[in-house]
Design an enzyme around this catalytic site. Sequence first.
Site, PDB file in Angstrom:
ATOM      1  N   GLU A 227       0.864  -1.283  -0.098  1.00 11.72           N
ATOM      2  CA  GLU A 227      -0.371  -0.051   0.144  1.00 11.72           C
ATOM      3  C   GLU A 227       0.913   1.224  -0.032  1.00 11.72           C
ATOM      4  O   GLU A 227       2.227   1.256   0.504  1.00 11.72           O
ATOM      5  CB  GLU A 227      -0.928   0.164   1.179  1.00 11.72           C
ATOM      6  CG  GLU A 227      -0.210   0.181   2.512  1.00 11.72           C
ATOM      7  CD  GLU A 227      -1.192   0.088   3.688  1.00 11.72           C
ATOM      8  OE1 GLU A 227      -1.078   1.211   4.315  1.00 11.72           O
ATOM      9  OE2 GLU A 227      -1.881  -0.684   3.793  1.00 11.72           O
ATOM     10  N   LYS A 229       2.741   4.591   0.923  1.00 13.76           N
ATOM     11  CA  LYS A 229       3.245   5.409   2.235  1.00 13.76           C
ATOM     12  C   LYS A 229       2.986   6.710   1.839  1.00 13.76           C
ATOM     13  O   LYS A 229       3.814   7.322   1.026  1.00 13.76           O
ATOM     14  CB  LYS A 229       4.791   4.711   2.549  1.00 13.76           C
ATOM     15  CG  LYS A 229       5.116   5.439   3.921  1.00 13.76           C
ATOM     16  CD  LYS A 229       6.386   5.064   4.142  1.00 13.76           C
ATOM     17  CE  LYS A 229       7.128   5.480   5.464  1.00 13.76           C
ATOM     18  NZ  LYS A 229       6.974   6.690   5.900  1.00 13.76           N
ATOM     19  N   ARG A 234       2.506  10.552  10.924  1.00 10.89           N
ATOM     20  CA  ARG A 234       1.815   9.371  11.728  1.00 10.89           C
ATOM     21  C   ARG A 234       1.147   9.698  12.662  1.00 10.89           C
ATOM     22  O   ARG A 234       1.575  10.550  13.703  1.00 10.89           O
ATOM     23  CB  ARG A 234       2.896   8.364  11.665  1.00 10.89           C
ATOM     24  CG  ARG A 234       2.434   6.908  12.176  1.00 10.89           C
ATOM     25  CD  ARG A 234       2.207   6.091  11.084  1.00 10.89           C
ATOM     26  NE  ARG A 234       1.744   4.589  11.633  1.00 10.89           N
ATOM     27  CZ  ARG A 234       2.700   3.783  11.833  1.00 10.89           C
ATOM     28  NH1 ARG A 234       3.927   3.967  11.780  1.00 10.89           N
ATOM     29  NH2 ARG A 234       2.159   2.476  12.023  1.00 10.89           N
ATOM     30  N   ARG A 249       3.436  10.268  16.554  1.00 16.00           N
ATOM     31  CA  ARG A 249       4.127   9.050  16.650  1.00 16.00           C
ATOM     32  C   ARG A 249       4.752   9.153  17.847  1.00 16.00           C
ATOM     33  O   ARG A 249       5.205   8.024  18.608  1.00 16.00           O
ATOM     34  CB  ARG A 249       5.040   9.132  15.498  1.00 16.00           C
ATOM     35  CG  ARG A 249       6.000   7.626  15.558  1.00 16.00           C
ATOM     36  CD  ARG A 249       6.701   7.631  14.311  1.00 16.00           C
ATOM     37  NE  ARG A 249       8.035   6.654  14.635  1.00 16.00           N
ATOM     38  CZ  ARG A 249       8.593   6.181  13.490  1.00 16.00           C
ATOM     39  NH1 ARG A 249       8.365   6.475  12.287  1.00 16.00           N
ATOM     40  NH2 ARG A 249       9.682   5.468  13.963  1.00 16.00           N
ATOM     41  N   GLU A 274      -2.137   8.413   8.525  1.00 15.86           N
ATOM     42  CA  GLU A 274      -1.272   9.415   8.262  1.00 15.86           C
ATOM     43  C   GLU A 274      -2.119  10.801   8.294  1.00 15.86           C
ATOM     44  O   GLU A 274      -3.109  10.925   7.472  1.00 15.86           O
ATOM     45  CB  GLU A 274      -0.681   9.237   6.872  1.00 15.86           C
ATOM     46  CG  GLU A 274       0.424  10.159   6.643  1.00 15.86           C
ATOM     47  CD  GLU A 274       1.896   9.739   6.938  1.00 15.86           C
ATOM     48  OE1 GLU A 274       2.868  10.377   7.235  1.00 15.86           O
ATOM     49  OE2 GLU A 274       1.732   8.498   7.695  1.00 15.86           O
ATOM     50  N   ARG A 399       9.295  -5.124  14.407  1.00 14.28           N
ATOM     51  CA  ARG A 399       9.492  -6.539  14.329  1.00 14.28           C
ATOM     52  C   ARG A 399      10.119  -7.091  12.872  1.00 14.28           C
ATOM     53  O   ARG A 399       9.379  -6.793  11.902  1.00 14.28           O
ATOM     54  CB  ARG A 399       8.126  -7.453  14.889  1.00 14.28           C
ATOM     55  CG  ARG A 399       7.863  -6.905  16.271  1.00 14.28           C
ATOM     56  CD  ARG A 399       8.643  -7.100  17.240  1.00 14.28           C
ATOM     57  NE  ARG A 399       8.457  -6.513  18.569  1.00 14.28           N
ATOM     58  CZ  ARG A 399       7.580  -7.165  19.442  1.00 14.28           C
ATOM     59  NH1 ARG A 399       7.369  -8.493  19.239  1.00 14.28           N
ATOM     60  NH2 ARG A 399       7.273  -6.770  20.715  1.00 14.28           N
ATOM     61  N   LYS A 405       9.183  -0.707   5.045  1.00 11.79           N
ATOM     62  CA  LYS A 405       8.695   0.567   4.311  1.00 11.79           C
ATOM     63  C   LYS A 405      10.001   0.465   3.280  1.00 11.79           C
ATOM     64  O   LYS A 405      11.129   0.273   3.437  1.00 11.79           O
ATOM     65  CB  LYS A 405       9.114   1.726   5.141  1.00 11.79           C
ATOM     66  CG  LYS A 405      10.199   1.846   5.905  1.00 11.79           C
ATOM     67  CD  LYS A 405      10.227   2.982   7.062  1.00 11.79           C
ATOM     68  CE  LYS A 405      11.544   2.940   7.884  1.00 11.79           C
ATOM     69  NZ  LYS A 405      11.469   4.106   8.849  1.00 11.79           N
TER      70      LYS A 405
END
Length: 534
Positions: A227, A229, A234, A249, A274, A399, A405
């Site tokens: 998808e 970015k 954020r 964030r 976003e 993780r 990204k």
Amino acid sequence: MHDFAELLDRLIYTRSRNAKLKLIADYLRAVPDPDRGWTMAALTGDIDLKGVKSSVIRAMIEERVDPLLFRMSRDFVGDTAETVALLWPEPDAARAETLPGDELRVAQVIERLTGLTRAQAPDILAEMLDRLAIEERFALLKLATGGLRVGVSARLAKTALAQAFDLDVDAVEEVWHGLKPPYLPLFAWGEGHGEQPTPADVPVFRPFMLAHPLEDARVDLSDYAAEWKWDGIRVQIVRVAGETRLYSRAGDDITGSFPDVAEAFAIEGVLDGELLVRGEGQGGALDDGGGAASFNALQQRLNRKTVTARMLRESPAFVRCYDILFDGAQDVRALRWEERRVRLERFVSRTGSDRFDISSLIEAADFDALAQIREAAREGAIEGVMLKRRDSAYVAGRRVGLWYKWKRDPLTADCVMMYAQRGNGRRSSFYSDYTFGCWTESGELLPVGKAYSGFTDEELKWLDRFVRNHTVDRFGPVREVEKTLVLEVAFDSVHDSKRHKSGLAMRFPRISRIRRDKPAEEADRIDTLRRMIV
């Protein structure tokens, strides 16, 4: 303050992550409440003593020592707190007799400095500095200004707390933003004489799930969804018990800066997305940024205590949603991404508001096809591509193997170094902050950005020598250099800016290469950068 000062001193000179964790954990077990809680607040950036600013501290020291001596010392040392701690004069005998003899503790410092005005702060702060040794003065000033710079992130500090009391760090993160310093319930839970705190019925922040850079890896699109970015900030939007909060964030409450978004979120739940703004006349098609204006337009609304009616009208904010954490009162973070995506689509449709939409999925036959789509997507507010494992739960932190990204390749320009300034912390002895410019058509060199990253330690040493050997003028801590060195600068985007003489501002500039082979007159022109604006 002795224990706190010793902790800061040892953290500054410790590079090992595990050693830092042990230092903090040992401190938290040894130091009583509420001092240890206030130390955690300092390490995680949760202290804001509005009356104590760097300008107040500079004025205080310049009343006590020669201002020129202070400025030259500050330029050499590279840190205001350290310079003041070293230069602060010892109190004379008469003054020393009036000072309290007991040890000054962290909690006392916070209590006395909280709520002070700038007019009140100098006298209170001076009395404290008079009572302390050099290393304790340094710790006090760092605590008072909120800029510790000891190589400890908020996450690392919370991990150390969890390790100190054998707690799960994600459980600590879960309740952190629902508690206030000095976090007495948290330490009571850790030591076994209190219940685990819960965020029930309070719109608290939950830790974000983060992504690893994709770099040179490849993934199978049968296992990963792709998808867009987006190039905003954020955010997490939370509604519980009739109250809505919008968090950045870092967990900062930014609801006041975006009341238009908060007012439109009337369904109980927690979404991750976003934050963007729309410009005048922008619609919603992907080829014009899906209705999103540039990051520069969003910046006009960030950190505003009051938002004008004109700003709300001309730059309406909205959230492009990525994920759902709570669907109503139900915690859905343990569900697979595919299941959460279905819930997210249903949830957003129920909002009935154009303040919320969903980040589009990208249809691609294979990874190579996705690479071509990504490369072509520089228009609008697209920053790159997200790759999310279809069976991944929403897990706090970064993780391996779950989310990636894949940012678009940076733009580059050849610029000429104009000015340099010393860095902070371990770089305080080096000229490591560089202002650079590009040429106008008439041959004038105008600043277009400033960068302090992207180079190796060896390159830093070379650049530092260049600055020292090619200085032509000085303005306080800033050195003007000969306009002969070309730096290849990488940046994410460039925008119009009324604050800069060049009329341009780069986003996230960093030095990608030192062009010792290129004459300065062959560096790029302002018009070249202007054509990169999207």
